[in-house]
Write a protein that holds these residues in place. Structure first.
Motif, PDB file in Angstrom:
ATOM      1  N   SER A  17      12.536  47.190  44.915  1.00 44.24           N
ATOM      2  CA  SER A  17      12.255  46.767  43.409  1.00 44.24           C
ATOM      3  C   SER A  17      11.769  45.701  42.848  1.00 44.24           C
ATOM      4  N   ALA A  18      12.700  44.753  42.894  1.00 46.47           N
ATOM      5  CA  ALA A  18      13.352  43.227  42.886  1.00 46.47           C
ATOM      6  C   ALA A  18      12.557  42.275  43.748  1.00 46.47           C
ATOM      7  N   ALA A  19      12.295  42.460  44.531  1.00 45.96           N
ATOM      8  CA  ALA A  19      11.045  41.784  45.375  1.00 45.96           C
ATOM      9  C   ALA A  19       9.956  41.929  45.201  1.00 45.96           C
ATOM     10  N   ILE A  20       9.173  42.951  44.532  1.00 47.83           N
ATOM     11  CA  ILE A  20       8.123  43.064  43.940  1.00 47.83           C
ATOM     12  C   ILE A  20       7.565  42.505  42.278  1.00 47.83           C
ATOM     13  N   PHE A  37       9.304  39.704  41.542  1.00 46.77           N
ATOM     14  CA  PHE A  37       8.486  38.580  42.676  1.00 46.77           C
ATOM     15  C   PHE A  37       7.825  37.745  42.817  1.00 46.77           C
ATOM     16  N   TYR A  38       7.347  39.054  43.395  1.00 46.45           N
ATOM     17  CA  TYR A  38       5.577  38.438  44.490  1.00 46.45           C
ATOM     18  C   TYR A  38       4.911  38.556  43.111  1.00 46.45           C
ATOM     19  N   VAL A  39       5.334  39.465  42.484  1.00 47.43           N
ATOM     20  CA  VAL A  39       3.934  39.719  41.289  1.00 47.43           C
ATOM     21  C   VAL A  39       4.412  38.616  40.168  1.00 47.43           C
ATOM     22  N   SER A  40       5.749  37.808  39.636  1.00 48.43           N
ATOM     23  CA  SER A  40       5.993  36.663  38.763  1.00 48.43           C
ATOM     24  C   SER A  40       4.992  35.701  39.779  1.00 48.43           C
ATOM     25  N   VAL A  41       5.540  35.233  41.005  1.00 43.28           N
ATOM     26  CA  VAL A  41       6.163  34.180  41.611  1.00 43.28           C
ATOM     27  C   VAL A  41       4.250  34.006  42.839  1.00 43.28           C
ATOM     28  N   PHE A  42       4.464  34.939  43.158  1.00 45.37           N
ATOM     29  CA  PHE A  42       2.504  35.010  43.794  1.00 45.37           C
ATOM     30  C   PHE A  42       1.855  35.251  43.637  1.00 45.37           C
ATOM     31  N   GLY A  43       1.453  36.111  42.319  1.00 46.39           N
ATOM     32  CA  GLY A  43       0.606  36.754  41.889  1.00 46.39           C
ATOM     33  C   GLY A  43       0.186  37.897  42.440  1.00 46.39           C
ATOM     34  N   ALA A  44       0.950  38.526  43.219  1.00 44.43           N
ATOM     35  CA  ALA A  44       0.547  40.023  43.602  1.00 44.43           C
ATOM     36  C   ALA A  44       0.026  40.624  42.493  1.00 44.43           C
ATOM     37  N   VAL A  45      -0.468  41.862  43.013  1.00 40.67           N
ATOM     38  CA  VAL A  45      -0.783  43.332  42.016  1.00 40.67           C
ATOM     39  C   VAL A  45      -0.041  44.166  42.908  1.00 40.67           C
ATOM     40  N   GLU A  46       1.011  44.492  41.924  1.00 43.03           N
ATOM     41  CA  GLU A  46       1.143  46.216  42.493  1.00 43.03           C
ATOM     42  C   GLU A  46       0.099  47.051  42.792  1.00 43.03           C
ATOM     43  N   LEU A  47      -0.335  47.645  44.245  1.00 41.07           N
ATOM     44  CA  LEU A  47      -1.115  49.032  43.701  1.00 41.07           C
ATOM     45  C   LEU A  47      -0.156  50.141  43.832  1.00 41.07           C
ATOM     46  N   PHE A  48       0.560  50.868  44.062  1.00 40.56           N
ATOM     47  CA  PHE A  48       1.607  51.480  43.928  1.00 40.56           C
ATOM     48  C   PHE A  48       3.499  51.308  44.672  1.00 40.56           C
ATOM     49  N   ARG A  49       4.130  52.702  43.720  1.00 30.75           N
ATOM     50  CA  ARG A  49       5.385  52.587  44.868  1.00 30.75           C
ATOM     51  C   ARG A  49       5.574  53.987  44.691  1.00 30.75           C
ATOM     52  N   ILE A  50       5.875  54.343  45.444  1.00 25.98           N
ATOM     53  CA  ILE A  50       6.925  55.604  45.842  1.00 25.98           C
ATOM     54  C   ILE A  50       8.219  55.677  45.839  1.00 25.98           C
ATOM     55  N   ALA A  51       8.591  56.220  45.080  1.00 25.25           N
ATOM     56  CA  ALA A  51      10.157  56.314  45.222  1.00 25.25           C
ATOM     57  C   ALA A  51      10.942  57.235  46.102  1.00 25.25           C
ATOM     58  N   ALA A  52      11.870  57.108  46.825  1.00 20.06           N
ATOM     59  CA  ALA A  52      12.937  57.416  47.618  1.00 20.06           C
ATOM     60  C   ALA A  52      14.027  58.168  46.955  1.00 20.06           C
ATOM     61  N   PRO A  53      15.249  58.885  47.697  1.00 17.74           N
ATOM     62  CA  PRO A  53      16.222  59.297  46.649  1.00 17.74           C
ATOM     63  C   PRO A  53      17.086  58.279  46.636  1.00 17.74           C
ATOM     64  N   HIS A  76       7.785  53.649  49.398  1.00 20.35           N
ATOM     65  CA  HIS A  76       7.376  52.845  49.594  1.00 20.35           C
ATOM     66  C   HIS A  76       6.556  52.313  48.844  1.00 20.35           C
ATOM     67  N   ALA A  77       5.832  51.469  49.256  1.00 22.09           N
ATOM     68  CA  ALA A  77       5.078  50.561  47.823  1.00 22.09           C
ATOM     69  C   ALA A  77       4.126  49.226  48.742  1.00 22.09           C
ATOM     70  N   GLU A  78       2.977  49.251  48.245  1.00 22.55           N
ATOM     71  CA  GLU A  78       1.878  48.141  48.479  1.00 22.55           C
ATOM     72  C   GLU A  78       1.528  46.871  47.196  1.00 22.55           C
ATOM     73  N   VAL A  79       1.569  46.011  47.820  1.00 19.85           N
ATOM     74  CA  VAL A  79       1.368  44.848  47.260  1.00 19.85           C
ATOM     75  C   VAL A  79       0.223  43.977  47.001  1.00 19.85           C
ATOM     76  N   ARG A  80      -0.925  43.378  46.610  1.00 19.21           N
ATOM     77  CA  ARG A  80      -2.700  42.631  46.997  1.00 19.21           C
ATOM     78  C   ARG A  80      -1.699  41.724  46.652  1.00 19.21           C
ATOM     79  N   ILE A  81      -1.685  40.247  47.803  1.00 14.44           N
ATOM     80  CA  ILE A  81      -1.748  39.064  47.042  1.00 14.44           C
ATOM     81  C   ILE A  81      -3.200  38.210  48.147  1.00 14.44           C
ATOM     82  N   GLY A  82      -3.738  37.703  47.010  1.00 10.16           N
ATOM     83  CA  GLY A  82      -4.644  37.534  47.019  1.00 10.16           C
ATOM     84  C   GLY A  82      -5.973  38.191  48.165  1.00 10.16           C
ATOM     85  N   GLY A  83      -6.238  38.155  49.365  1.00 12.63           N
ATOM     86  CA  GLY A  83      -7.288  39.404  49.466  1.00 12.63           C
ATOM     87  C   GLY A  83      -6.468  40.091  50.434  1.00 12.63           C
TER      88      GLY A  83
END
Length: 152
Positions: A22-25, A27-43, A49-56
């Motif tokens: 979660s903290a990594a997402i 970081f990647y959004v703030s620093v690399f301009g990533a766009v969070e696509l979605f995340r799935i919570a686990a116990p 599972h989560a996905e981010v888009r960085i550039g293409g």
């Protein structure tokens, strides 16, 4: 008809295990301009599972799940792989990354192959090469420069 290869997933897609996904997402959004696509919570407050888009490109990630063999890198221990992406201003990304807790392993510098590149270790142990392309170098010139750099 369902596509065998979904749109946006035509290339190799890295899947990284991050202790603190979660903290990594963030970081990647703030620093690399990533766009969070979605995340799935686990116990246990983990991300399954989560996905981010960085550039293409898409980067998939999850918290460690040792019961499934998914373990995060040991910070500072090195890695068998690195991640690389291009951005419009590598110097600005390096400054943001360092301010957000990344370790600059090699500062941004102009490389013989036509990129200005830096190497960063994010706060979660993953190593990133970040580049801005600054010169188109034809293959013959690239070979000449490489030979000069390697002393022959």
């Amino acid at each position: 008809m369902v596509k065998a290869i979904p749109d946006g997933y035509e290339a190799v897609t890295p899947y990284i295990i991050v202790d603190g996904a979660s903290a990594a997402i963030d970081f990647y959004v703030s620093v690399f301009g990533a766009v969070e696509l979605f995340r799935i919570a686990a116990p246990g407050g983990r991300i399954g599972h989560a996905e981010v888009r960085i550039g293409g490109g898409v980067v998939m990630l999850a918290d460690p799940h040792p019961e499934m063999g998914a373990v995060a890198p040991v910070k500072g221990a090195g890695s068998a792989y690195t991640l690389m992406f291009y951005c419009p201003d590598v110097d600005a990304v390096v400054a943001k990354a360092e301010a957000a807790g990344a370790e600059v392993r090699s500062p941004a510098e102009d490389k013989f192959y036509g990129d200005r590149m830096a190497t960063l270790a994010d706060p979660f142990g993953h190593v990133w090469h970040v580049s801005t392309h600054i010169e188109d170098v034809d293959p013959e010139e690239l070979s000449r420069r490489a030979a000069a750099m390697y002393g022959g």
